[in-house]
Write an enzyme that holds these catalytic residues in place. Structure first.
Site, PDB file in Angstrom:
ATOM      1  N   ASN A  13       0.861  -1.182   0.000  1.00 19.25           N
ATOM      2  CA  ASN A  13       0.000   0.000   0.000  1.00 19.25           C
ATOM      3  C   ASN A  13       0.896   1.230   0.000  1.00 19.25           C
ATOM      4  OD1 ASN A  13      -1.828   2.032   0.475  1.00 19.25           O
ATOM      5  ND2 ASN A  13      -2.268   1.432   2.598  1.00 19.25           N
ATOM      6  N   TRP A  14       0.984   1.865  -1.161  1.00 22.04           N
ATOM      7  CA  TRP A  14       1.887   3.026  -1.273  1.00 22.04           C
ATOM      8  C   TRP A  14       1.286   4.272  -0.630  1.00 22.04           C
ATOM      9  CZ3 TRP A  14       4.259   3.096  -6.939  1.00 22.04           C
ATOM     10  CH2 TRP A  14       5.012   1.925  -7.130  1.00 22.04           C
ATOM     11  N   LYS A  15       0.013   4.236  -0.301  1.00 24.95           N
ATOM     12  CA  LYS A  15      -0.680   5.411   0.262  1.00 24.95           C
ATOM     13  C   LYS A  15      -0.509   6.615  -0.680  1.00 24.95           C
ATOM     14  CE  LYS A  15       0.255   3.406   4.733  1.00 24.95           C
ATOM     15  NZ  LYS A  15       0.199   3.572   6.170  1.00 24.95           N
ATOM     16  N   HIS A  98      -9.341   0.952   4.881  1.00 24.04           N
ATOM     17  CA  HIS A  98      -8.068   1.179   5.594  1.00 24.04           C
ATOM     18  C   HIS A  98      -8.322   2.174   6.727  1.00 24.04           C
ATOM     19  CE1 HIS A  98      -3.975   2.424   6.453  1.00 24.04           C
ATOM     20  NE2 HIS A  98      -3.578   1.332   5.832  1.00 24.04           N
ATOM     21  N   GLU A 100      -6.761   4.598   7.753  1.00 21.56           N
ATOM     22  CA  GLU A 100      -6.524   6.004   7.415  1.00 21.56           C
ATOM     23  C   GLU A 100      -7.726   6.603   6.686  1.00 21.56           C
ATOM     24  OE1 GLU A 100      -2.735   5.444   5.535  1.00 21.56           O
ATOM     25  OE2 GLU A 100      -1.842   4.981   7.480  1.00 21.56           O
ATOM     26  N   GLU A 172      -5.205  -5.242  10.673  1.00 23.84           N
ATOM     27  CA  GLU A 172      -4.212  -4.198  10.888  1.00 23.84           C
ATOM     28  C   GLU A 172      -4.518  -3.474  12.194  1.00 23.84           C
ATOM     29  OE1 GLU A 172      -2.253  -2.986   6.958  1.00 23.84           O
ATOM     30  OE2 GLU A 172      -3.984  -1.705   7.202  1.00 23.84           O
ATOM     31  N   GLY A 178       2.604   2.030  10.775  1.00 25.70           N
ATOM     32  CA  GLY A 178       3.584   3.103  10.631  1.00 25.70           C
ATOM     33  C   GLY A 178       4.304   3.473  11.912  1.00 25.70           C
ATOM     34  N   SER A 217       3.505  -2.373  10.367  1.00 24.17           N
ATOM     35  CA  SER A 217       4.956  -2.396  10.607  1.00 24.17           C
ATOM     36  C   SER A 217       5.614  -3.720  10.230  1.00 24.17           C
ATOM     37  CB  SER A 217       5.258  -2.012  12.059  1.00 24.17           C
ATOM     38  OG  SER A 217       4.866  -0.675  12.308  1.00 24.17           O
ATOM     39  N   GLY A 238       2.870  -1.238   4.295  1.00 23.47           N
ATOM     40  CA  GLY A 238       2.863   0.181   3.958  1.00 23.47           C
ATOM     41  C   GLY A 238       4.270   0.671   3.668  1.00 23.47           C
ATOM     42  N   GLY A 239       4.906   1.244   4.672  1.00 22.04           N
ATOM     43  CA  GLY A 239       6.215   1.890   4.505  1.00 22.04           C
ATOM     44  C   GLY A 239       7.244   1.036   3.771  1.00 22.04           C
TER      45      GLY A 239
END
Ligand code: PEP
Length: 256
Positions: A13-15, A98, A100, A172, A178, A217, A238-239
């Site tokens: 997930n590049w966001k 998600h 976010e 999640e 993150g 993470s 993610g990251g």
């Protein structure tokens, strides 16, 4: 799909990250460096890059997905994107719910359910995200929260069928996204076993074959132990999906 067919899925997930040049270079590196044979690999870039990346990875084993879709097929919804538009751009999957999006846009589980129907109607595989806040975890409510989110997001409407082929669940914990923090391996195992057994009450036999991803993470250093947990069928990353080397190392840890 039976539990024996649960091929691991590692999704990035590049966001809201990635411009044309860097995004295409990253997608190309992922397609070239991904271990083969390996898990199913999915990249979910920002909507502006879905089509370019779908073209760039065509012919490789990498799939492309969106990060959200609107429940309607078209109409007066400024700034939104329909599931059909994602398919038209080359996507096969879409992330829904998600945390976010729940936080930034006030999305609720009933909203996710409406989006899920739209995604399936368009032929997309939906990755439905669920997870508890730190306060909910501290209050001992984690499993109840997961059940409530699953029930409100997945309960079929009309003749809409949620199946192991058209839906993936991503657990999640919100406090792990993150932050560099993860639940204990035991806690992840308990959550995933709970999700699997609760799914059986909602979608009966489909529950056994549905893939359950862990997200929050995931890094090359912890991927192997997280992905070895029973009922963890892959990861939502993610990251670490923004570095080809890290994302490929996580994929390599997902044993088929
Ligand atoms: C995510 O945003 O879905 C996620 C899991 O992020 P991170 O891997 O950076 O915690």
């Amino acid at each position: 799909m039976s539990e024996h067919d649960r091929r691991p899925l590692v999704a990035g997930n590049w966001k809201m990250n990635g411009l044309q040049q860097d995004g295409l270079a990253l997608a190309r590196a992922v397609a070239n460096e991904m271990p083969k044979p390996g898990p199913e690999i999915l990249i979910c870039p920002p909507a502006t890059l879905v089509n370019a990346i779908a073209q760039c990875v065509e012919g490789s084993s990498v799939l492309v997905g969106g990060q959200d879709c609107h429940p309607a097929t078209s109409g007066a919804h400024t700034g939104d994107i329909s599931a059909e538009m994602l398919v038209d751009a080359g996507a096969t999957h879409v992330i829904l719910g998600h945390s976010e999006r729940r936080q930034d846009h006030g999305e609720t589980s009933p909203d996710i359910r409406a989006k899920l129907t739209a995604a399936h109607d368009a032929g997309l595989v939906a990755i439905v995200c669920i997870g508890e806040t730190l306060a909910e975890r501290d209050a001992g409510q984690t499993l109840d929260i997961l059940s409530a989110q699953l029930e409100a997001s997945l309960t079929p409407a009309g003749d809409h069928r949620v199946t192991a082929g058209n839906t993936v669940i991503a657990y999640e914990p919100i406090w792990a996204i993150g932050t560099g923090r993860t639940p204990s391996l035991d806690d992840v195992g308990v959550a995933h076993a709970h999700i699997r057994s609760f799914l059986a009450t909602l979608i009966a036999a489909e529950a056994g074959g549905m893939r359950l991803l862990y997200g929050g993470s995931v890094k090359p250093g912890n991927a192997e132990e997280l992905l070895a947990i029973a009922d963890v069928d892959g990861a939502l990353v993610g990251g670490a999906s923004l570095q080809a080397e890290d994302f490929c190392a996580i994929a390599a840890a997902a044993h088929s």
